[in-house]
Design a protein around this motif. Structure first.
Motif, PDB file in Angstrom:
ATOM      1  N   THR A 128     -21.745 -18.379  33.633  1.00  0.00           N
ATOM      2  CA  THR A 128     -21.490 -17.461  32.518  1.00  0.00           C
ATOM      3  C   THR A 128     -21.132 -18.263  31.270  1.00  0.00           C
ATOM      4  N   VAL A 129     -20.261 -19.249  31.434  1.00  0.00           N
ATOM      5  CA  VAL A 129     -19.879 -20.117  30.309  1.00  0.00           C
ATOM      6  C   VAL A 129     -21.105 -20.868  29.784  1.00  0.00           C
ATOM      7  N   PHE A 130     -21.879 -21.439  30.699  1.00  0.00           N
ATOM      8  CA  PHE A 130     -23.086 -22.179  30.297  1.00  0.00           C
ATOM      9  C   PHE A 130     -24.057 -21.269  29.545  1.00  0.00           C
ATOM     10  N   THR A 131     -24.273 -20.069  30.066  1.00  0.00           N
ATOM     11  CA  THR A 131     -25.205 -19.136  29.437  1.00  0.00           C
ATOM     12  C   THR A 131     -24.716 -18.706  28.067  1.00  0.00           C
ATOM     13  N   ALA A 132     -23.399 -18.624  27.887  1.00  0.00           N
ATOM     14  CA  ALA A 132     -22.842 -18.226  26.594  1.00  0.00           C
ATOM     15  C   ALA A 132     -23.233 -19.210  25.495  1.00  0.00           C
ATOM     16  N   TYR A 133     -23.068 -20.514  25.749  1.00  0.00           N
ATOM     17  CA  TYR A 133     -23.412 -21.440  24.671  1.00  0.00           C
ATOM     18  C   TYR A 133     -24.913 -21.685  24.572  1.00  0.00           C
ATOM     19  N   MET A 134     -25.656 -21.459  25.666  1.00  0.00           N
ATOM     20  CA  MET A 134     -27.111 -21.541  25.569  1.00  0.00           C
ATOM     21  C   MET A 134     -27.667 -20.360  24.781  1.00  0.00           C
ATOM     22  N   THR A 135     -26.999 -19.225  24.849  1.00  0.00           N
ATOM     23  CA  THR A 135     -27.406 -18.069  24.048  1.00  0.00           C
ATOM     24  C   THR A 135     -27.263 -18.381  22.564  1.00  0.00           C
ATOM     25  N   ILE A 136     -26.183 -19.046  22.210  1.00  0.00           N
ATOM     26  CA  ILE A 136     -25.994 -19.452  20.807  1.00  0.00           C
ATOM     27  C   ILE A 136     -27.090 -20.436  20.400  1.00  0.00           C
ATOM     28  N   ALA A 137     -27.370 -21.403  21.261  1.00  0.00           N
ATOM     29  CA  ALA A 137     -28.414 -22.391  20.964  1.00  0.00           C
ATOM     30  C   ALA A 137     -29.786 -21.740  20.854  1.00  0.00           C
ATOM     31  N   SER A 138     -30.020 -20.655  21.599  1.00  0.00           N
ATOM     32  CA  SER A 138     -31.323 -19.986  21.588  1.00  0.00           C
ATOM     33  C   SER A 138     -31.652 -19.367  20.236  1.00  0.00           C
ATOM     34  N   LEU A 139     -30.650 -19.216  19.383  1.00  0.00           N
ATOM     35  CA  LEU A 139     -30.878 -18.629  18.059  1.00  0.00           C
ATOM     36  C   LEU A 139     -31.783 -19.489  17.190  1.00  0.00           C
ATOM     37  N   ARG A 140     -32.073 -20.712  17.653  1.00  0.00           N
ATOM     38  CA  ARG A 140     -33.002 -21.596  16.934  1.00  0.00           C
ATOM     39  C   ARG A 140     -34.351 -21.701  17.644  1.00  0.00           C
ATOM     40  N   THR A 141     -34.631 -20.774  18.568  1.00  0.00           N
ATOM     41  CA  THR A 141     -35.882 -20.851  19.320  1.00  0.00           C
ATOM     42  C   THR A 141     -36.830 -19.715  18.932  1.00  0.00           C
ATOM     43  N   SER A 142     -36.767 -18.598  19.629  1.00  0.00           N
ATOM     44  CA  SER A 142     -37.643 -17.468  19.337  1.00  0.00           C
ATOM     45  C   SER A 142     -36.928 -16.174  19.691  1.00  0.00           C
ATOM     46  N   VAL A 143     -37.427 -15.068  19.169  1.00  0.00           N
ATOM     47  CA  VAL A 143     -36.844 -13.759  19.459  1.00  0.00           C
ATOM     48  C   VAL A 143     -36.915 -13.481  20.960  1.00  0.00           C
ATOM     49  N   ALA A 144     -38.038 -13.859  21.578  1.00  0.00           N
ATOM     50  CA  ALA A 144     -38.206 -13.616  23.017  1.00  0.00           C
ATOM     51  C   ALA A 144     -37.127 -14.321  23.829  1.00  0.00           C
ATOM     52  N   LEU A 145     -36.847 -15.583  23.505  1.00  0.00           N
ATOM     53  CA  LEU A 145     -35.830 -16.324  24.251  1.00  0.00           C
ATOM     54  C   LEU A 145     -34.420 -15.837  23.930  1.00  0.00           C
ATOM     55  N   VAL A 146     -34.180 -15.429  22.693  1.00  0.00           N
ATOM     56  CA  VAL A 146     -32.872 -14.855  22.357  1.00  0.00           C
ATOM     57  C   VAL A 146     -32.631 -13.603  23.197  1.00  0.00           C
ATOM     58  N   ALA A 147     -33.673 -12.791  23.349  1.00  0.00           N
ATOM     59  CA  ALA A 147     -33.545 -11.581  24.164  1.00  0.00           C
ATOM     60  C   ALA A 147     -33.253 -11.928  25.620  1.00  0.00           C
ATOM     61  N   VAL A 148     -33.980 -12.914  26.164  1.00  0.00           N
ATOM     62  CA  VAL A 148     -33.767 -13.337  27.550  1.00  0.00           C
ATOM     63  C   VAL A 148     -32.323 -13.792  27.752  1.00  0.00           C
ATOM     64  N   PHE A 149     -31.847 -14.673  26.876  1.00  0.00           N
ATOM     65  CA  PHE A 149     -30.517 -15.245  27.067  1.00  0.00           C
ATOM     66  C   PHE A 149     -29.409 -14.238  26.772  1.00  0.00           C
ATOM     67  N   SER A 150     -29.622 -13.347  25.825  1.00  0.00           N
ATOM     68  CA  SER A 150     -28.594 -12.342  25.511  1.00  0.00           C
ATOM     69  C   SER A 150     -28.373 -11.402  26.694  1.00  0.00           C
ATOM     70  N   VAL A 151     -29.469 -10.916  27.269  1.00  0.00           N
ATOM     71  CA  VAL A 151     -29.344  -9.999  28.410  1.00  0.00           C
ATOM     72  C   VAL A 151     -28.869 -10.761  29.648  1.00  0.00           C
TER      73      VAL A 151
END
Length: 211
Positions: A128-151
Motif C-alpha cells: 500500500t505504501v509502495f503503491t501510494a508513492y508510485m501513484t504520485i510518480a505515475s502523474l508523469r506517465t499517462s492518463v491510463a497508468l494514473v487510472a490503474v495506479f489510483s484504483v
C-alpha cells in the motif's frame, strides 16, 4: 571522427542503437500489465465473492508464472530501456505476486489463527505504501497508468484495512476495486500492443502534458 562514430564503426550497430541502447528492444509494458491484470482479476474475483473461495489455489500458478515471473522479466527489460518507472513497477509487483504465492503456499498455515489477519495486513500494508508513492510518480506517465495506479491504491487500502479491522465488507470492496484495476490494466496493455503493432494511436492512453 567523433567518439560515437568510432563506436558505431567498431561494433557495426545502427546509429539509433548508439544514441538509445534500448531502441531495439520491444516495449515490455504490455506484457507486464497483462500479467498484473490477469492475476489481479482472478484473486479479486475471489475477494469480491464473484466465484467461490474454494478455487483460490488457482491463483498460485498465475501468481508464480504470469503475474510473477513474466512481470519480473518485463521489469528487467524496462531497466534495459532506461525506464525507471516501468522497471520499478513491474519488478516490484512481479515480486509481490511471487511473494504472495510463496506466503500462501508455505507460511500462511503456520501463523496462529489469532494473528493470521494481522500478518496478511502487514504484507499488504508494505505494498500500500509502495503503491501510494508510485501513484504520485505515475502523474508523469499517462492518463491510463494514473487510472490503474489510483484504483490500485484504493484496492490496497481497502484490502489492508479489511485485514486489520476484520471487516469483511471492506475486504469485499477491495475485491471489486481490484476487478476495476484489472480491467484498466488490461486496457493499458491492449493499447500498448495495438498501438505498437499498428505504429499509430488506435487506443488512446492520454499522455500527460510535460511528460
Amino acid at each position: 571522427m567523433t567518439a560515437v562514430e568510432e563506436i558505431r564503426e567498431t561494433v557495426s550497430v545502427p546509429a539509433a542503437a548508439v544514441a538509445d541502447p534500448g531502441a531495439h528492444i520491444a516495449d515490455p509494458g504490455p506484457l507486464g500489465l497483462a500479467g498484473f491484470a490477469a492475476t489481479t482479476f482472478v484473486l479479486s474475483s475471489i475477494n469480491a465473492g464473484v466465484v467461490p473461495k474454494a478455487i483460490e489455489p488457482v491463483v498460485l500458478p498465475l501468481a508464480l508464472f504470469f503475474g510473477g515471473f513474466a512481470q519480473l522479466l518485463a521489469g528487467m527489460w524496462e531497466f534495459r530501456k532506461n525506464n525507471t518507472f516501468g522497471a520499478t513497477a513491474f519488478t516490484a509487483y512481479g515480486s509481490f505476486w511471487l511473494a504472495f504465492a510463496f506466503y500462501v503456499w508455505q507460511f500462511a498455515g503456520k501463523i496462529p489463527a489469532a494473528q493470521a489477519a494481522t500478518a496478511t495486513g502487514m504484507f499488504l500494508l508494505v505494498f500500500t505504501v509502495f503503491t501510494a508513492y508510485m501513484t504520485i510518480a505515475s502523474l508523469r506517465t499517462s492518463v491510463a497508468l494514473v487510472a490503474v495506479f489510483s484504483v490500485l491504491l484504493l484496492t490496497f487500502v481497502c484490502l489492508t484495512a479489511g485485514e486489520f479491522s476484520g471487516a469483511a465488507g471492506v475486504g469485499k470492496l477491495g475485491g471489486w476495486l481490484g476487478l476495476a484495476t484489472a480491467v484498466l490494466a488490461w486496457y493499458a496493455s491492449f493499447a500498448g500492443v495495438l498501438n505498437g503493432t499498428f505504429k499509430k494511436t488506435v487506443l488512446p492512453v492520454g499522455p500527460l502534458s510535460g511528460r
